[in-house]
Scaffold this motif. Structure first.
Motif, PDB file in Angstrom:
ATOM      1  N   ASP A   1       0.840  -1.205   0.000  1.00 26.94           N
ATOM      2  CA  ASP A   1       0.000   0.000   0.000  1.00 26.94           C
ATOM      3  C   ASP A   1       0.871   1.250   0.000  1.00 26.94           C
ATOM      4  OD1 ASP A   1      -2.677  -1.147   2.252  1.00 26.94           O
ATOM      5  OD2 ASP A   1      -2.353  -1.417   0.090  1.00 26.94           O
ATOM      6  N   LEU A   2       0.263   2.343  -0.472  1.00 28.05           N
ATOM      7  CA  LEU A   2       0.893   3.655  -0.329  1.00 28.05           C
ATOM      8  C   LEU A   2       0.105   4.427   0.717  1.00 28.05           C
ATOM      9  CD1 LEU A   2       2.243   2.928  -3.046  1.00 28.05           C
ATOM     10  CD2 LEU A   2       1.784   5.245  -3.797  1.00 28.05           C
ATOM     11  N   SER A   3       0.836   5.164   1.572  1.00 29.59           N
ATOM     12  CA  SER A   3       0.134   6.032   2.511  1.00 29.59           C
ATOM     13  C   SER A   3       0.716   7.432   2.405  1.00 29.59           C
ATOM     14  CB  SER A   3       0.269   5.501   3.938  1.00 29.59           C
ATOM     15  OG  SER A   3      -0.441   6.347   4.828  1.00 29.59           O
ATOM     16  N   LEU A   4      -0.145   8.398   2.074  1.00 25.60           N
ATOM     17  CA  LEU A   4       0.305   9.795   2.006  1.00 25.60           C
ATOM     18  C   LEU A   4       0.231  10.359   3.421  1.00 25.60           C
ATOM     19  CD1 LEU A   4      -1.596  10.928  -1.228  1.00 25.60           C
ATOM     20  CD2 LEU A   4       0.604   9.795  -1.005  1.00 25.60           C
ATOM     21  N   VAL A   5       1.311  10.988   3.851  1.00 23.93           N
ATOM     22  CA  VAL A   5       1.422  11.408   5.251  1.00 23.93           C
ATOM     23  C   VAL A   5       0.788  12.776   5.450  1.00 23.93           C
ATOM     24  CG1 VAL A   5       3.033  11.896   7.128  1.00 23.93           C
ATOM     25  CG2 VAL A   5       3.563  10.100   5.471  1.00 23.93           C
TER      26      VAL A   5
ATOM     27  N   VAL B   1      -2.449   6.842  12.926  1.00 22.76           N
ATOM     28  CA  VAL B   1      -1.121   6.548  12.377  1.00 22.76           C
ATOM     29  C   VAL B   1      -1.248   5.342  11.449  1.00 22.76           C
ATOM     30  CG1 VAL B   1       1.227   5.764  12.896  1.00 22.76           C
ATOM     31  CG2 VAL B   1       0.128   7.489  14.350  1.00 22.76           C
ATOM     32  N   LYS B   2      -0.707   5.493  10.247  1.00 18.03           N
ATOM     33  CA  LYS B   2      -0.719   4.380   9.299  1.00 18.03           C
ATOM     34  C   LYS B   2       0.687   3.829   9.080  1.00 18.03           C
ATOM     35  CE  LYS B   2      -5.089   4.356   7.600  1.00 18.03           C
ATOM     36  NZ  LYS B   2      -5.675   4.599   8.922  1.00 18.03           N
ATOM     37  N   THR B   3       1.711   4.649   9.333  1.00 15.14           N
ATOM     38  CA  THR B   3       3.077   4.215   9.036  1.00 15.14           C
ATOM     39  C   THR B   3       4.083   4.666  10.087  1.00 15.14           C
ATOM     40  OG1 THR B   3       3.336   6.181   7.658  1.00 15.14           O
ATOM     41  CG2 THR B   3       2.827   4.121   6.508  1.00 15.14           C
TER      42      THR B   3
ATOM     43  N   CYS C   1       5.212  16.690  -0.061  1.00 15.72           N
ATOM     44  CA  CYS C   1       4.385  15.565   0.354  1.00 15.72           C
ATOM     45  C   CYS C   1       5.267  14.354   0.585  1.00 15.72           C
ATOM     46  CB  CYS C   1       3.343  15.248  -0.727  1.00 15.72           C
ATOM     47  SG  CYS C   1       2.311  13.824  -0.325  1.00 15.72           S
ATOM     48  N   ALA C   2       4.989  13.608   1.651  1.00 16.48           N
ATOM     49  CA  ALA C   2       5.713  12.365   1.913  1.00 16.48           C
ATOM     50  C   ALA C   2       4.797  11.197   1.578  1.00 16.48           C
ATOM     51  CB  ALA C   2       6.140  12.304   3.374  1.00 16.48           C
ATOM     52  N   VAL C   3       5.319  10.285   0.761  1.00 13.01           N
ATOM     53  CA  VAL C   3       4.575   9.090   0.363  1.00 13.01           C
ATOM     54  C   VAL C   3       5.264   7.896   0.993  1.00 13.01           C
ATOM     55  CG1 VAL C   3       3.823   7.692  -1.601  1.00 13.01           C
ATOM     56  CG2 VAL C   3       4.025  10.188  -1.847  1.00 13.01           C
ATOM     57  N   ASP C   4       4.593   7.231   1.907  1.00 15.27           N
ATOM     58  CA  ASP C   4       5.179   6.045   2.539  1.00 15.27           C
ATOM     59  C   ASP C   4       4.732   4.789   1.797  1.00 15.27           C
ATOM     60  OD1 ASP C   4       5.321   6.977   6.093  1.00 15.27           O
ATOM     61  OD2 ASP C   4       6.623   7.428   4.391  1.00 15.27           O
ATOM     62  N   VAL C   5       5.669   3.911   1.534  1.00 11.50           N
ATOM     63  CA  VAL C   5       5.384   2.662   0.824  1.00 11.50           C
ATOM     64  C   VAL C   5       5.535   1.538   1.836  1.00 11.50           C
ATOM     65  CG1 VAL C   5       5.996   1.245  -1.155  1.00 11.50           C
ATOM     66  CG2 VAL C   5       6.471   3.709  -1.204  1.00 11.50           C
ATOM     67  N   ILE C   6       4.448   0.829   2.094  1.00 14.37           N
ATOM     68  CA  ILE C   6       4.480  -0.154   3.181  1.00 14.37           C
ATOM     69  C   ILE C   6       5.195  -1.431   2.775  1.00 14.37           C
ATOM     70  CG2 ILE C   6       3.016  -1.663   4.606  1.00 14.37           C
ATOM     71  CD1 ILE C   6       1.838   1.785   3.828  1.00 14.37           C
TER      72      ILE C   6
ATOM     73  N   ASP D   1      -7.670   3.952  -9.316  1.00 14.30           N
ATOM     74  CA  ASP D   1      -8.350   2.992  -8.460  1.00 14.30           C
ATOM     75  C   ASP D   1      -7.377   2.277  -7.530  1.00 14.30           C
ATOM     76  OD1 ASP D   1     -10.701   0.276  -8.943  1.00 14.30           O
ATOM     77  OD2 ASP D   1     -10.770   2.063  -7.692  1.00 14.30           O
ATOM     78  N   HIS D   2      -6.261   2.929  -7.235  1.00  5.59           N
ATOM     79  CA  HIS D   2      -5.260   2.341  -6.357  1.00  5.59           C
ATOM     80  C   HIS D   2      -5.633   2.648  -4.912  1.00  5.59           C
ATOM     81  CE1 HIS D   2      -1.141   0.744  -5.828  1.00  5.59           C
ATOM     82  NE2 HIS D   2      -1.196   1.430  -4.704  1.00  5.59           N
ATOM     83  N   ASN D   3      -5.462   1.674  -4.049  1.00  2.87           N
ATOM     84  CA  ASN D   3      -5.839   1.883  -2.660  1.00  2.87           C
ATOM     85  C   ASN D   3      -4.817   2.782  -1.969  1.00  2.87           C
ATOM     86  OD1 ASN D   3      -7.091   1.663  -0.180  1.00  2.87           O
ATOM     87  ND2 ASN D   3      -5.990  -0.195   0.365  1.00  2.87           N
ATOM     88  N   VAL D   4      -5.022   4.096  -2.102  1.00  2.13           N
ATOM     89  CA  VAL D   4      -4.086   5.030  -1.495  1.00  2.13           C
ATOM     90  C   VAL D   4      -4.640   5.490  -0.155  1.00  2.13           C
ATOM     91  CG1 VAL D   4      -3.068   7.315  -1.719  1.00  2.13           C
ATOM     92  CG2 VAL D   4      -3.167   5.807  -3.691  1.00  2.13           C
TER      93      VAL D   4
END
Lengths: 291, 283
Positions: A131-135, A224-226, A246-251, A178-181
């Protein structure tokens, strides 16, 4: 970036040495005259991967895969109007990179350059591997939106509350795929093990498994996701200079189930490639809109 | 060497993410006879030192270790050389992972020595400092870990015996000074080291900086760098002998920016290597 927030001392320097980048302000910096985005990620391997993906996506044939300027500490690539740089592990290394990159942005007079950080992270609160999580908010280990720094022996606390306009623009674009962001908070820690509530570090445990689970549950209640090692430094720095960022965290690991990153190099490559592909598409869409 | 009892009896057949290393019997065998680990900031420096120890100019003759990770390593006989990146976070992340490998491989008597560069405080540039105690930037001789929101400060004295061996191994006629002193590990190159040339405007004044530097000197702190407290505290807790040998590239009482030539910088960096090599010859 708001140049009025930049340290005025820089503006009066005859020559500014960006020591770790291997650039100084007396050099010919016209290479950067078209800069629109700066991409940050942790490792040399990943930044080359991003640069290659971006070059391919945007048909930039002259990209050869060689880093520019000094390569001792960071690897930097220029691909079209994007600069991509690896910043190493942790806030101290990231801050060196950010300080010198921000000064570079001033010297090339491109205040509207946007910063996007794409980093591997541990996921909680429903964030799954890949998943990607935008912080939208960076928190310290006490779950406060603060980054602490000691300067001339005194403690300072910087707010990590950022303008999230870029985040929402990226989220709107990615959702079209349609990506689960996900969008959530991130904890910025100063170490991979103890400060991220891991129990499989080398050092003797100072907390119990129950303590860890309680801490992670509390973090989840703060949205908190990441968890990563640079979130608060990135947010506070960009906030301080009013940088659009923007910070994009990749799980890469689901921390609600394990401390151990379950992916070997090949699988990490696939997951990071996916993230880099999506951000490349986003940037490409913005660049073609500018034309 | 003392390992976390939670993982002590784990079967060593797993992947170590931060080193991009899968533990197998062959891998463990490779690391089974390590006596010294030299930790340096960048892959370039590690490569240079490894070539020197292996007596070769051809880097292709040396096997690169931990490729694909943020760290680069080489093994030359019973010496492991590895880059640690910049800052305490990068250092401590490495130490956990590396120590696991060495523990499971049976290298329990290993010594860790950081060989690097630093900013001197009232010290002639090009001098080499061997660290007695590492300090946090607020002058606490310790390293803070904030686990689960709780702050704990761990002691950061380097190994006295190892330091004495290093100092005694140096010949009298070295063309530069080798001094035993204290070091300060900042978490940032700019504001964290009282510089005025960072991107963010400092709150401190020139007067504040001078007062701060006087306090540093009163604590016998000879140099600024960014990894000594993580190294010292980790090794104290893990019962590993450790220290730091760092050359000073400039005198921070006089300047902030490193603007000497690459040749001079390289020659200074070589001095820290010389001190380390002199010790290794008699170790």
């Amino acid at each position: 970036m708001n140049f009025e927030k930049l340290n005025p001392y820089i503006k009066q320097l005859k020559v500014d040495y960006l020591y770790h980048l291997g650039i100084d302000s007396s050099m010919d910096l016209s290479l950067f005259n078209d800069l629109e985005y700066i991409i940050f990620t942790r490792s040399d391997r990943d930044i080359l991967l991003f640069a290659s993906i971006f070059a391919k996506e945007n048909n930039i044939r002259e990209f050869k895969g060689y880093p520019i300027f000094k390569t001792e500490r960071f690897h930097m690539y220029k691909i079209g109007s994007v600069l991509a740089i690896s910043h190493g592990i942790g806030s101290p290394s990231l801050l060196i990179c950010l300080n010198e990159i921000a000064k570079l942005v001033y010297h090339i007079n491109r205040p509207n350059v946007k910063f996007i950080k794409i980093s591997p992270a541990g996921g909680i609160g429903g964030a799954k591997v890949g998943d990607l999580s935008l912080v939208d908010l960076a928190l310290n280990g006490k779950l406060e939106p603060l980054f602490h720094s000691i300067e001339c022996g005194r403690d300072y606390a910087y707010s990590t509350i950022m303008d999230n306009s870029l985040l929402h623009d990226i989220a709107d674009f990615l959702n079209k795929f349609d990506h689960n962001v996900l969008i959530g908070s991130a904890i910025g820690s100063a170490d991979f093990y103890e400060e991220q509530a891991r129990i499989d570090g080398f050092l003797p445990l100072t907390t119990t498994v129950e303590d860890r689970d309680l801490f992670l549950q509390k973090a989840i209640s703060f949205n908190v996701k990441t968890l990563n090692m640079e979130a608060t430094a990135f947010a506070s720095f960009c906030n301080e200079l009013m940088i659009s960022a923007c910070a994009v965290d990749v799980i890469v690991v689901d921390r609600t189930h394990t401390d151990v990153v379950p992916l070997t190099e090949d699988k990490q490559h696939i997951i990071m490639s996916n993230a880099f592909n999506l951000i490349s598409k986003y940037i490409a869409s913005k660049l073609s809109a500018y034309k | 060497m003392k390992i976390n009892s939670y993982i002590k009896d784990q079967k060593p057949d797993f992947y170590i993410y931060n080193l991009n290393l899968m533990l197998t019997p062959d891998v463990l065998n490779k690391f089974s006879n390590i006596k010294h680990v030299f930790l340096q900031g960048s892959p370039d420096r590690v490569t240079k030192f490894a070539c020197k120890l292996a007596n070769t100019n051809n880097t292709n003759q040396l096997e690169k270790l931990f490729v694909g990770s943020n760290y680069l390593g080489y093994k030359v006989n019973d010496v492991l050389l590895i880059s640690h990146g910049m800052g305490n976070t990068s250092m401590i992340t490495l130490l956990h992972s590396l120590s696991k490998v060495l523990y499971y491989a049976g290298s329990h008597d290993v010594k860790y020595i950081r060989v690097g560069t630093s900013g001197g405080i009232g010290i002639e540039p090009g001098s080499v400092i061997v660290t007695d105690t590492a300090f946090m930037p607020n002058l606490v001789p310790g390293f803070k870990i904030s686990a689960l929101g709780r702050d704990v400060i761990y002691p950061t004295g380097m190994s006295y015996e190892l330091n004495q061996k290093i100092l005694k191994a140096q010949p009298y006629d070295l063309p530069f000074k080798v001094l035993l002193g204290n070091s300060i590990a900042a978490d940032d190159f700019y504001l964290g080291q009282a510089r005025f040339d960072g991107a963010i405007t400092p709150e401190y004044t020139q007067f504040d900086r001078e007062e701060y530097f006087k306090k540093l000197q009163a604590n016998d702190i000879y140099n600024f760098e960014m990894e000594s407290t993580a190294l010292a505290s980790f090794c104290n807790r893990a019962d590993i002998e450790a220290t730091m040998i760092a050359v000073t590239l400039l005198d921070r009482l006089k300047e902030d920016q490193i603007c000497v030539t690459k040749e001079i910088l390289d020659s200074y960096a070589e001095r820290a290597i010389t001190v380390a090599t002199n010790y290794l010859k008699v170790a």
